[in-house]
Design a protein around this motif. Structure first.
Motif, short mmCIF file in Angstrom:
data_model
loop_
_atom_site.label_atom_id
_atom_site.label_comp_id
_atom_site.label_asym_id
_atom_site.label_seq_id
_atom_site.Cartn_x
_atom_site.Cartn_y
_atom_site.Cartn_z
N GLY A 83 0.86 -1.30 -0.10
CA GLY A 83 -0.19 0.04 -0.02
C GLY A 83 0.87 1.40 0.00
O GLY A 83 1.87 1.14 -0.53
N ILE A 84 0.27 2.41 0.45
CA ILE A 84 1.34 3.72 0.63
C ILE A 84 1.24 4.10 1.81
O ILE A 84 0.76 3.66 2.94
CB ILE A 84 0.23 4.75 -0.48
CG1 ILE A 84 -1.14 4.78 0.48
CG2 ILE A 84 0.10 4.07 -1.61
CD1 ILE A 84 -1.88 5.82 -0.31
N GLU A 86 -8.97 8.10 1.87
CA GLU A 86 -7.61 8.44 1.68
C GLU A 86 -7.26 8.14 0.20
O GLU A 86 -7.36 7.13 -0.07
CB GLU A 86 -6.46 7.80 2.43
CG GLU A 86 -6.59 8.37 4.13
CD GLU A 86 -5.55 7.59 4.83
OE1 GLU A 86 -4.49 7.63 4.55
OE2 GLU A 86 -5.89 7.30 5.95
N THR A 87 -6.63 8.93 -0.29
CA THR A 87 -6.10 8.86 -1.75
C THR A 87 -4.60 9.02 -1.97
O THR A 87 -4.26 10.15 -1.56
CB THR A 87 -6.94 9.64 -2.69
OG1 THR A 87 -8.43 9.42 -2.38
CG2 THR A 87 -6.88 9.21 -4.34
N ILE A 119 -5.80 4.53 -3.28
CA ILE A 119 -6.73 3.52 -2.11
C ILE A 119 -7.90 4.46 -1.71
O ILE A 119 -7.54 5.73 -1.28
CB ILE A 119 -5.60 3.30 -0.86
CG1 ILE A 119 -4.59 2.43 -1.55
CG2 ILE A 119 -6.38 2.50 0.03
CD1 ILE A 119 -3.44 1.86 -0.50
N VAL A 120 -8.93 3.93 -1.71
CA VAL A 120 -10.01 4.76 -1.02
C VAL A 120 -10.87 3.89 0.03
O VAL A 120 -10.90 2.61 -0.23
CB VAL A 120 -11.18 4.95 -2.12
CG1 VAL A 120 -12.19 5.57 -1.68
CG2 VAL A 120 -10.61 5.74 -3.28
N ASN A 121 -10.86 4.30 1.30
CA ASN A 121 -11.63 3.73 2.28
C ASN A 121 -12.81 4.22 2.84
O ASN A 121 -13.08 5.59 2.63
CB ASN A 121 -10.44 3.85 3.57
CG ASN A 121 -9.12 3.07 3.39
OD1 ASN A 121 -9.36 1.77 2.75
ND2 ASN A 121 -8.06 3.63 3.88
N ARG A 122 -13.70 3.14 2.96
CA ARG A 122 -14.99 3.74 3.40
C ARG A 122 -15.67 2.73 4.64
O ARG A 122 -14.96 1.62 4.66
CB ARG A 122 -16.19 3.50 2.67
CG ARG A 122 -16.04 4.55 1.13
CD ARG A 122 -16.52 5.89 1.72
NE ARG A 122 -16.57 6.97 0.62
CZ ARG A 122 -15.57 7.47 0.42
NH1 ARG A 122 -14.33 7.40 1.01
NH2 ARG A 122 -15.54 8.42 -0.83
N SER A 170 -8.82 -0.26 -4.01
CA SER A 170 -7.36 -0.10 -4.37
C SER A 170 -7.17 -0.45 -5.87
O SER A 170 -7.51 -1.51 -6.37
CB SER A 170 -6.39 -0.55 -3.43
OG SER A 170 -6.27 -2.05 -3.63
N GLY A 171 -6.28 0.41 -6.38
CA GLY A 171 -5.89 -0.04 -8.01
C GLY A 171 -5.72 1.27 -8.76
O GLY A 171 -5.16 2.14 -8.13
N ILE A 172 -5.95 1.15 -10.01
CA ILE A 172 -5.56 2.23 -10.69
C ILE A 172 -6.74 2.52 -11.58
O ILE A 172 -7.55 1.98 -11.49
CB ILE A 172 -4.41 1.85 -11.93
CG1 ILE A 172 -4.94 0.42 -12.66
CG2 ILE A 172 -3.29 1.47 -11.15
CD1 ILE A 172 -3.85 0.11 -13.59
#
Lengths: 165, 165, 165
Positions: free
Chosen positions: A164-165, C17-18, C26-29, C163-165
Motif C-alpha cells: 500500500g502507501i 484517503e487517496t 486507495i479509497v477507504n469507507r 485499491s488499484g488504478i
C-alpha cells in the motif's frame, strides 16, 4: 499449556522488498512458530501489528498465508471459554477416528495419518487478507487474528505481505 | 476419470490491462475450463504460475475468483487418496438427498436441483488470494491450488488478477 | 421481514484517503447497517458497486471486512428459496441449543450466550476480497455479495477498501 504458549518465534528479514518509487510499497516477511500441541490456537494479532508498523505502509492490505495445509487462519474473539468451544466444534465437524483413505497404508504413504488435519485446514482456509489503516491492522473490537495448528507439534511458517502507501 | 482430466482450457487475452507508470502494474486474465463430472477437483497450480510468470509482476498478489456459485477455490495437498477424502467429507457435510426449498418447484424455478452445490460453494468460498514472490505464486511444499466443481459437467471461468511490482 | 429490510444504512466519508501519485490509489469507507433479526442475510452487491464507482478505481481490488465476529461475508445466488436453505444449513451445522463454555456463566462473562454466532462467523469468514474491473465489482451472473448477521438485531459496520488504478 496456554494457547499463547509458544516456544520460539523467529523472523526472517531477508525476503523483504520495497518498491523504489515514492508511495506504493510492498514489504514481505516470513515469521516462524514452534507449536507444542496437536491442536493449538495462537493469537498472532500483536505480531501482525508489529510487522505492519515496521513496514512503513499506512494504508493498504496485509496478506497472511500459512505455508502448511494442516493449519488455518481466521478471525474470532480471543476468550478462553470460546477457544474451548472452537476446538470442540472443529473436532466434531471433522472427526479424527474414522476411516480416511489418506490414512490407509494401502492407498497412501503418509505416515502421519492426518487426513482430519488436512480437512480442518481446508475448511477454515490458510490465507487471510485484512485492511491496513493508519499503520495498523484494521480489526473490530472483538476480532483477533488466530493461527490454528491442527497437526502439531511442528515448526510453522507464516508469510506476511504488507502493501500500500 | 482422473482429477486433472479436463477437456479444454482456453485463455482470453483481451481484458489484460497494465498500468503505464513504472513499477506498479495490474494484469487481468479469464481462464476457462470444461469439467466432466458432477463433482471434480482440478489442480490449477501450474496454470496459475504460468499466468503470474507472464504478468511481469515479481512481487505482489494474485487474486483468483471463480465466476460460479457452485464452485470453490482452496488450498490442499494434491494426493489421490486425500482427494477421495475431500469429496466424501463435503458430501457428508452438505447432503444432496434431502429437502431443499431451492429444489422444490413450488418455491423455485431452478431446474438443476443443485441446492447442495450452492451450499458447498458457499462453505468453501469462490475466491482465493495468494502472495506473489520472485515472479511465482507463494505456496508451501504441500500446498496446491484446487478449483472444485460441485455441479458439473459445465464450462467454468476463472478470473485471475496479478498486481504488484 | 424480507432479507433486504434494513432500517438504516449510513456511510462515513471521513476515513477516505487517496494516493497523491497518478495511477495507484486507495479509497477507504465505513458503511453501517442496522439489522433487525437474530439471523439475517443482506444483499450488499449494489452498495459495493456504488462505493467502487465513486472511488475512481477502474482496475484493482475491493476488500470487504465486517468488524464483528458474529457476522460473515460470502458469495451466493440471491434467491429467496435458497436463502432459506442457507439459514437452515448453518443452523444445523452450528447448533444453538447445546452446551458451550462461552455461554456458561461459570466460565464466561458473556451475557449474550452467542457461542454459536461466533462459530458461524468463524466458519464463513468475516472478509471478502473481489476484483474490480471496468470500475465495477467483478461478479459472475449468479453471484451476489451477502453480509450475514448471526447475532442481531445490532448496528453493524463494514470496512470497504478499494485499491488499484
Amino acid at each position: 499449556m496456554s494457547a499463547t504458549d509458544v516456544h520460539a518465534a523467529g523472523e526472517k528479514q531477508a525476503p523483504a522488498e520495497t518498491a523504489g518509487q515514492p508511495g506504493y510499497r510492498i514489504v514481505n516477511r516470513i515469521l516462524d512458530w514452534i507449536t507444542n500441541d496437536k491442536t493449538q490456537l495462537l493469537n498472532i494479532t500483536e505480531r501482525m501489528n508489529e510487522v505492519v508498523s515496521k513496514s512503513g505502509v499506512r494504508n493498504g492490505l496485509v496478506h497472511l498465508q500459512s505455508l502448511h495445509t494442516t493449519t488455518a487462519l481466521f478471525l474470532n474473539e480471543w476468550q478462553d471459554a470460546l477457544l474451548v468451544d472452537v476446538k470442540k466444534f472443529l473436532e466434531e465437524a471433522v472427526e479424527a477416528d474414522r476411516y480416511y483413505r489418506h490414512n490407509d497404508p494401502e492407498h497412501s504413504d503418509c505416515e502421519r495419518r492426518n487426513a482430519h488435519s488436512h480437512l480442518k485446514g481446508m475448511l477454515m482456509g490458510q490465507t487471510l487478507c485484512l485492511q491496513v489503516r493508519n499503520a495498523k491492522v484494521l480489526l473490530g473490537t472483538w476480532q483477533s487474528i488466530v493461527l490454528a495448528e491442527f497437526d502439531g507439534p511442528r515448526s510453522r511458517s507464516l508469510a506476511v505481505q504488507v502493501s500500500g502507501i
